[in-house]
Write a protein that holds these residues in place. Sequence first.
Motif, short mmCIF file in Angstrom:
data_model
loop_
_atom_site.label_atom_id
_atom_site.label_comp_id
_atom_site.label_asym_id
_atom_site.label_seq_id
_atom_site.Cartn_x
_atom_site.Cartn_y
_atom_site.Cartn_z
N LYS A 1 -10.32 -6.73 2.60
CA LYS A 1 -10.16 -7.14 4.01
C LYS A 1 -9.37 -6.09 4.78
CE LYS A 1 -10.11 -12.18 3.29
NZ LYS A 1 -9.24 -13.39 3.34
N LYS A 2 -8.32 -5.57 4.17
CA LYS A 2 -7.43 -4.62 4.84
C LYS A 2 -8.14 -3.32 5.18
CE LYS A 2 -3.10 -3.80 6.09
NZ LYS A 2 -2.36 -4.69 6.99
N PHE A 3 -9.00 -2.85 4.30
CA PHE A 3 -9.60 -1.54 4.48
C PHE A 3 -10.99 -1.60 5.11
CE2 PHE A 3 -6.29 -0.60 1.42
CZ PHE A 3 -5.82 0.63 1.86
N GLY A 4 -11.44 -2.80 5.45
CA GLY A 4 -12.77 -2.93 6.05
C GLY A 4 -12.94 -2.15 7.32
N ASP A 5 -11.91 -2.05 8.14
CA ASP A 5 -12.00 -1.37 9.44
C ASP A 5 -11.41 0.04 9.40
OD1 ASP A 5 -13.19 -3.61 10.63
OD2 ASP A 5 -11.24 -4.50 11.05
N THR A 6 -11.25 0.61 8.20
CA THR A 6 -10.71 1.96 8.08
C THR A 6 -11.71 2.87 7.37
OG1 THR A 6 -9.68 1.83 5.89
CG2 THR A 6 -8.46 0.84 7.71
N GLU A 7 -11.36 4.14 7.28
CA GLU A 7 -12.21 5.08 6.54
C GLU A 7 -11.52 5.56 5.27
OE1 GLU A 7 -13.25 8.21 9.18
OE2 GLU A 7 -14.54 6.94 10.44
N GLU B 1 -5.10 10.59 2.52
CA GLU B 1 -6.54 10.46 2.30
C GLU B 1 -6.90 9.12 1.67
OE1 GLU B 1 -9.54 12.74 -0.61
OE2 GLU B 1 -8.72 14.01 0.97
N LYS B 2 -5.96 8.55 0.94
CA LYS B 2 -6.24 7.30 0.24
C LYS B 2 -4.95 6.52 0.03
CE LYS B 2 -7.72 10.18 -3.15
NZ LYS B 2 -9.07 10.28 -2.90
N TYR B 3 -5.09 5.28 -0.42
CA TYR B 3 -3.94 4.42 -0.71
C TYR B 3 -4.14 3.74 -2.07
CZ TYR B 3 -2.22 4.56 4.14
OH TYR B 3 -1.71 4.95 5.37
N GLU B 4 -3.03 3.49 -2.74
CA GLU B 4 -3.07 2.62 -3.91
C GLU B 4 -2.58 1.24 -3.50
OE1 GLU B 4 -1.41 2.06 -8.49
OE2 GLU B 4 -0.73 3.79 -7.32
N CYS B 5 -3.33 0.21 -3.92
CA CYS B 5 -2.98 -1.17 -3.61
C CYS B 5 -2.15 -1.74 -4.77
CB CYS B 5 -4.24 -2.00 -3.41
SG CYS B 5 -5.36 -1.32 -2.18
N LEU B 6 -0.94 -2.16 -4.46
CA LEU B 6 0.01 -2.60 -5.49
C LEU B 6 0.43 -4.05 -5.24
CD1 LEU B 6 2.05 0.68 -5.27
CD2 LEU B 6 0.75 -0.02 -7.27
N TYR C 1 8.75 10.36 -1.88
CA TYR C 1 8.98 11.49 -0.97
C TYR C 1 8.14 11.31 0.30
CZ TYR C 1 8.74 16.21 0.95
OH TYR C 1 8.78 17.31 1.80
N PHE C 2 6.97 10.72 0.14
CA PHE C 2 6.09 10.48 1.29
C PHE C 2 6.30 9.09 1.85
CE2 PHE C 2 3.98 13.49 -1.55
CZ PHE C 2 3.85 14.58 -0.70
N SER C 3 6.28 8.09 0.98
CA SER C 3 6.46 6.71 1.44
C SER C 3 6.56 5.78 0.25
CB SER C 3 5.29 6.28 2.32
OG SER C 3 5.40 4.91 2.67
N GLU C 4 7.39 4.77 0.37
CA GLU C 4 7.38 3.68 -0.61
C GLU C 4 6.21 2.77 -0.28
OE1 GLU C 4 10.34 0.31 0.83
OE2 GLU C 4 11.30 2.30 0.85
N PRO C 5 5.78 1.90 -1.23
CA PRO C 5 4.71 0.94 -0.90
C PRO C 5 5.13 0.03 0.26
CG PRO C 5 5.08 1.05 -3.26
CD PRO C 5 6.21 1.81 -2.63
N LYS C 6 4.20 -0.19 1.18
CA LYS C 6 4.50 -1.01 2.37
C LYS C 6 3.41 -2.05 2.57
CE LYS C 6 7.09 2.59 4.82
NZ LYS C 6 7.18 3.42 6.04
N GLU C 7 3.76 -3.06 3.37
CA GLU C 7 2.82 -4.15 3.62
C GLU C 7 1.67 -3.73 4.52
OE1 GLU C 7 3.07 -8.91 4.80
OE2 GLU C 7 4.82 -7.61 5.00
N ASP C 8 1.94 -2.72 5.36
CA ASP C 8 0.90 -2.23 6.27
C ASP C 8 0.63 -0.74 6.01
OD1 ASP C 8 0.39 -4.57 7.88
OD2 ASP C 8 2.43 -4.33 8.62
N PHE D 1 0.83 -1.20 0.00
CA PHE D 1 0.00 0.00 0.00
C PHE D 1 0.86 1.26 0.00
CE2 PHE D 1 -1.91 -3.46 2.45
CZ PHE D 1 -3.02 -3.75 1.65
N GLN D 2 0.59 2.16 -0.95
CA GLN D 2 1.32 3.42 -1.01
C GLN D 2 0.34 4.56 -0.76
OE1 GLN D 2 3.35 4.47 -4.72
NE2 GLN D 2 5.01 5.37 -3.51
N PRO D 3 0.64 5.44 0.19
CA PRO D 3 -0.29 6.52 0.52
C PRO D 3 -0.40 7.58 -0.57
CG PRO D 3 1.75 6.79 1.73
CD PRO D 3 1.84 5.46 1.04
N ILE D 4 -1.56 8.19 -0.63
CA ILE D 4 -1.82 9.32 -1.53
C ILE D 4 -2.22 10.50 -0.65
CG2 ILE D 4 -3.26 10.19 -3.41
CD1 ILE D 4 -3.52 7.25 -4.35
#
Length: 404
Positions: free
Chosen positions: A242-248, A199-204, A396-403, A187-190
């Motif tokens: 599954k990952k985003f079920g408990d998030t907004e 505000e959002k993530y891209e799933c890679l 610059y913000f974050s590389e894609p991560k498992e969590d 997951f990489q943040p946007i």
Amino acid sequence: MKNIHRNCLSSMDDRFALIDYLDSVEFANLFLINIDNFSNFNNAYGFEYGDKILVEITKLIIKSKPATAKLFRISSDEFAVVSLEDMNQSRLADIASSMVSFFDQMEIEVDEDIYTRASISIGISTGKGSQILNQAKIAIKELREYSRGSYKIYDPNSVYIKKQEENVYWIHKIKEAIEKERLLPYFQPIINNKTKKIEKYECLVRIFDEGIVVPPIRFIEASKLTGTLSLVTRTIIEQSFKKFGDTEYEFSINITKIDLHLNYLEEFLLKHAIKNAINPSRVVLEILEDIDSLSSPEVIAQLNSLRSFGFKIAIDDFGSQSSNLSRLLEFLPDYLKIDGSFIKNILTDNKSLIIVEAIVLLCKKSNIKIIAEFVHSAEVQAKVEELGIEYSQGFYFSEPKEDL
């Protein structure tokens, strides 16, 4: 006339005779000749004249081949010339070049006052046994990656061959990863450039292989070739929901043209949205191909149906290759992701800056929100904000991560 032509062609030694011959000799030079776009002759003149053209092509091959070489017909538009002479690579190239040039200069009579030309591609391999036929076929495939009407000598160390070997390796690894649940979303943040918050993530997609995290550039091509690409998409959808079920958070999933043509997305996405209590409005479907791939009525209807349930649509890598401004205005996606090469070079390449400025102006007037990818420095981010781009994504913000 038709039967005469077919009898002439069918009387030639065929593929089985070629294999027997290659297995019976100690060493051979094989010139595999494929007629470029032969189906065009049948379409233009009909099959009867297509047979006549084949007979004339056969005569031209006989005239242009080495005098002592044997000729075989492998399939409708493919021939093999086999020579037992001792030849170095220069001699092989000279023969093939001469045959290609000979065809380029010759006219073929189709009917009275009707003439055409044929071009040929030649794959060359040398050695012992019938495996040189497969090697010559590989040489033609490699040649046609770049051109037609030419020749290619088989090279076991070529980049093309290495790529084919790598694809075979990854075909096995993809199936193993799916079976053993090693195909994972990262997951990489946007970032929202006004609030400065995620505000959002891209799933890679990634493969976890023997302790190494493998990016998709290594295996996606093999996945396309084996028809497992939709399995990759399904796996990422299932795990990401599954990952985003408990998030907004809003999250995006990459969708390919293959996924759209298989027409399974609506049922599959809704199933997992219900299962994980996710409002479809939080899900963005990123279309990976250029926007022209959205032109068919079936694809448009499918995407419009998905949007009616609340799913959002993003066009990825806009500005690259055949991105179509007119089609963009017809389709009006929710988000547009500017091709990362423009963002990466925005401070050093004036052309990239001009393209980005034009895309931003178009999107502002069309109420399409923009995401800048490949933001890799504070300076690039400052320029992105200055241009009024709503969202940023990059190392610059974050590389894609498992969590998250």
